[in-house]
Design a protein around this motif. Structure first.
Motif, PDB file in Angstrom:
ATOM      1  N   MET A  33       0.668  -0.909  -0.128  1.00 50.06           N
ATOM      2  CA  MET A  33      -0.065   0.193   0.144  1.00 50.06           C
ATOM      3  C   MET A  33       0.986   1.010   0.072  1.00 50.06           C
ATOM      4  SD  MET A  33      -3.094   0.504  -0.099  1.00 50.06           S
ATOM      5  CE  MET A  33      -4.399   1.706   0.523  1.00 50.06           C
ATOM      6  N   GLU A  34       1.989   1.110   0.750  1.00 54.72           N
ATOM      7  CA  GLU A  34       2.942   2.313   0.470  1.00 54.72           C
ATOM      8  C   GLU A  34       3.343   2.789  -0.816  1.00 54.72           C
ATOM      9  OE1 GLU A  34       3.790   5.134   3.259  1.00 54.72           O
ATOM     10  OE2 GLU A  34       3.366   3.642   3.812  1.00 54.72           O
ATOM     11  N   ASN A  35       3.955   1.496  -1.495  1.00 54.93           N
ATOM     12  CA  ASN A  35       3.955   2.145  -2.947  1.00 54.93           C
ATOM     13  C   ASN A  35       2.958   2.778  -3.623  1.00 54.93           C
ATOM     14  OD1 ASN A  35       6.760   1.078  -2.098  1.00 54.93           O
ATOM     15  ND2 ASN A  35       6.138  -0.652  -3.247  1.00 54.93           N
ATOM     16  N   ASN A  36       1.527   2.469  -4.107  1.00 54.35           N
ATOM     17  CA  ASN A  36       0.577   3.565  -4.203  1.00 54.35           C
ATOM     18  C   ASN A  36       0.619   4.546  -3.818  1.00 54.35           C
ATOM     19  OD1 ASN A  36       0.286   1.018  -5.359  1.00 54.35           O
ATOM     20  ND2 ASN A  36      -1.302   0.410  -3.850  1.00 54.35           N
ATOM     21  N   LYS A  37       1.125   5.547  -3.137  1.00 48.08           N
ATOM     22  CA  LYS A  37       0.700   6.633  -2.527  1.00 48.08           C
ATOM     23  C   LYS A  37       1.352   7.425  -3.345  1.00 48.08           C
ATOM     24  CE  LYS A  37       1.022   6.720   2.258  1.00 48.08           C
ATOM     25  NZ  LYS A  37       1.066   7.201   3.413  1.00 48.08           N
ATOM     26  N   TYR A  73      -0.480  11.365  -8.458  1.00 44.09           N
ATOM     27  CA  TYR A  73      -0.964  11.633 -10.165  1.00 44.09           C
ATOM     28  C   TYR A  73      -2.004  11.874 -10.759  1.00 44.09           C
ATOM     29  CZ  TYR A  73       4.856  12.334  -9.036  1.00 44.09           C
ATOM     30  OH  TYR A  73       5.802  12.580  -8.811  1.00 44.09           O
ATOM     31  N   LEU A  74      -2.187  10.160 -10.029  1.00 48.76           N
ATOM     32  CA  LEU A  74      -3.579  10.161 -10.446  1.00 48.76           C
ATOM     33  C   LEU A  74      -4.893  10.866 -10.308  1.00 48.76           C
ATOM     34  CD1 LEU A  74      -5.562   7.637 -12.601  1.00 48.76           C
ATOM     35  CD2 LEU A  74      -6.348   6.691  -9.798  1.00 48.76           C
TER      36      LEU A  74
END
Length: 89
Positions: free
Chosen positions: A1-5, A10-11
């Motif tokens: 989950m930490e890598n999706n921040k 940006y999204l």
């Protein structure tokens, strides 16, 4: 989950930018439509102004002719300093 921040940030930024572009497009189309309708309506206003100018010019010419023989008309011409000139457009 930490890598999706960063991806989610940006999204979210991309979606906000797309929404802004969409909104600007809608506003631009609306302004363009208003300008086109304003241009169409301008022709009628110009024609009405020209007719009013012709009527007023005829009235002034008649008033000046009447002022030669009528004291009331002469008083109006003198009060408002109405003169016949060749430089009128």
């Amino acid at each position: 989950m930490e890598n999706n921040k960063p991806f989610l940030a940006y999204l979210l930024l991309s979606v906000a930018f797309i929404i802004l572009l969409f909104w600007q497009t809608i506003v631009s189309v609306g302004v363009n439509g208003n300008l086109k309708s304003g241009l169409k309506n301008r022709g009628g206003a110009v024609e009405q102004a020209q007719n009013t100018q012709k009527t007023l010019e005829a009235f002034v010419v008649d008033l000046l002719q009447l002022a030669e023989h009528n004291e009331g008309a002469k008083a109006i011409v003198e009060k408002y300093q109405i003169r016949k000139g060749s430089n009128a457009q």
